[in-house]
Design a protein around this motif. Structure first.
Motif, PDB file in Angstrom:
ATOM      1  N   UNK A   9       0.911  -1.480   0.035  1.00  0.00           N
ATOM      2  CA  UNK A   9       0.157   0.063   0.182  1.00  0.00           C
ATOM      3  C   UNK A   9       0.767   0.960  -0.138  1.00  0.00           C
ATOM      4  N   UNK A  10       0.805   2.120  -1.014  1.00  0.00           N
ATOM      5  CA  UNK A  10       1.681   3.306  -1.145  1.00  0.00           C
ATOM      6  C   UNK A  10       1.331   4.520  -0.241  1.00  0.00           C
ATOM      7  N   UNK A  11       1.888   5.301   0.058  1.00  0.00           N
ATOM      8  CA  UNK A  11       1.573   6.477   0.791  1.00  0.00           C
ATOM      9  C   UNK A  11       0.171   6.978   0.537  1.00  0.00           C
ATOM     10  N   UNK A  12      -0.235   7.176  -0.922  1.00  0.00           N
ATOM     11  CA  UNK A  12      -1.555   7.556  -1.075  1.00  0.00           C
ATOM     12  C   UNK A  12      -2.719   6.828  -1.160  1.00  0.00           C
ATOM     13  N   UNK A  13      -2.393   5.686  -0.649  1.00  0.00           N
ATOM     14  CA  UNK A  13      -3.662   4.641  -0.540  1.00  0.00           C
ATOM     15  C   UNK A  13      -3.541   3.503  -1.668  1.00  0.00           C
ATOM     16  N   UNK A  14      -2.685   3.711  -2.713  1.00  0.00           N
ATOM     17  CA  UNK A  14      -2.964   2.760  -3.772  1.00  0.00           C
ATOM     18  C   UNK A  14      -2.418   1.174  -3.384  1.00  0.00           C
ATOM     19  N   UNK A  15      -2.995   0.351  -3.839  1.00  0.00           N
ATOM     20  CA  UNK A  15      -2.341  -1.046  -3.617  1.00  0.00           C
ATOM     21  C   UNK A  15      -1.473  -1.350  -4.895  1.00  0.00           C
ATOM     22  N   UNK A  16      -0.365  -1.884  -4.785  1.00  0.00           N
ATOM     23  CA  UNK A  16       0.318  -2.053  -6.105  1.00  0.00           C
ATOM     24  C   UNK A  16       0.994  -3.581  -5.646  1.00  0.00           C
ATOM     25  N   UNK A  17       1.569  -4.200  -6.711  1.00  0.00           N
ATOM     26  CA  UNK A  17       1.957  -5.339  -6.431  1.00  0.00           C
ATOM     27  C   UNK A  17       3.159  -5.449  -7.436  1.00  0.00           C
ATOM     28  N   UNK A  18       4.280  -6.419  -6.884  1.00  0.00           N
ATOM     29  CA  UNK A  18       5.594  -6.587  -7.519  1.00  0.00           C
ATOM     30  C   UNK A  18       5.587  -7.469  -8.851  1.00  0.00           C
ATOM     31  N   UNK A  19       4.568  -8.618  -8.856  1.00  0.00           N
ATOM     32  CA  UNK A  19       4.487  -9.469 -10.099  1.00  0.00           C
ATOM     33  C   UNK A  19       3.218  -8.921 -10.865  1.00  0.00           C
ATOM     34  N   UNK A  20       3.020  -9.732 -11.858  1.00  0.00           N
ATOM     35  CA  UNK A  20       1.879  -9.284 -12.486  1.00  0.00           C
ATOM     36  C   UNK A  20       0.557  -9.734 -11.844  1.00  0.00           C
ATOM     37  N   UNK A  21      -0.646  -9.532 -12.279  1.00  0.00           N
ATOM     38  CA  UNK A  21      -1.883  -9.421 -11.559  1.00  0.00           C
ATOM     39  C   UNK A  21      -2.186 -11.144 -11.699  1.00  0.00           C
ATOM     40  N   UNK A  22      -1.920 -11.994 -12.724  1.00  0.00           N
ATOM     41  CA  UNK A  22      -2.346 -13.319 -12.586  1.00  0.00           C
ATOM     42  C   UNK A  22      -1.718 -14.064 -11.647  1.00  0.00           C
ATOM     43  N   UNK A  23      -0.205 -13.652 -11.252  1.00  0.00           N
ATOM     44  CA  UNK A  23       0.502 -14.223 -10.329  1.00  0.00           C
ATOM     45  C   UNK A  23       0.284 -14.022  -9.065  1.00  0.00           C
ATOM     46  N   UNK A  24      -0.364 -12.661  -8.732  1.00  0.00           N
ATOM     47  CA  UNK A  24      -0.832 -12.241  -7.476  1.00  0.00           C
ATOM     48  C   UNK A  24      -2.182 -12.984  -7.069  1.00  0.00           C
ATOM     49  N   UNK A  25      -3.143 -13.227  -8.211  1.00  0.00           N
ATOM     50  CA  UNK A  25      -4.359 -14.097  -7.798  1.00  0.00           C
ATOM     51  C   UNK A  25      -3.879 -15.463  -7.526  1.00  0.00           C
ATOM     52  N   UNK A  26      -2.938 -16.039  -8.337  1.00  0.00           N
ATOM     53  CA  UNK A  26      -2.572 -17.493  -7.866  1.00  0.00           C
ATOM     54  C   UNK A  26      -1.970 -17.449  -6.519  1.00  0.00           C
TER      55      UNK A  26
END
Length: 72
Positions: A9-26
Motif C-alpha cells: 500500500x503506497x502512501x496515497x493509499x494505492x495498492x501495488x504489486x511486484x509481479x503481474x496480476x495473474x501471479x498475484x491471484x494465484x
C-alpha cells in the motif's frame, strides 16, 4: 512465486504489486486454500487456473493482509 511481500500500500493509499496480476491471484488462491476464509476472493477453474471472484482492490487488499500476517 516469490518469498517476499508482493502487495504493498503506497502512501496515497494505492495498492501495488511486484509481479503481474495473474501471479498475484494465484498467490492469493494458494493462501485462501491454506486459510479457508469464510468468503473466498478467488476460485479454481476446472483447468486449475486461479480466477478472481472480486475486484482487483479486494484481491490485492487480502493478499497484502495475508502477507503482512507473515504468510509470504
Amino acid at each position: 512465486m516469490t518469498g517476499w511481500i508482493t502487495a504493498r500500500v503506497t502512501g496515497d493509499g494505492k495498492i501495488t504489486y511486484k509481479d503481474n496480476y495473474k501471479d498475484a491471484v494465484e498467490r492469493l488462491c494458494q493462501l485462501e486454500d491454506k486459510h479457508q476464509p469464510g468468503e473466498r476472493y478467488t476460485i479454481r477453474l476446472k483447468d486449475g487456473t486461479a480466477f478472481p471472484r472480486r475486484g482487483i482492490e479486494l484481491v490485492m487488499g487480502r493478499l497484502e493482509h495475508y502477507e503482512r500476517m507473515g504468510e509470504a
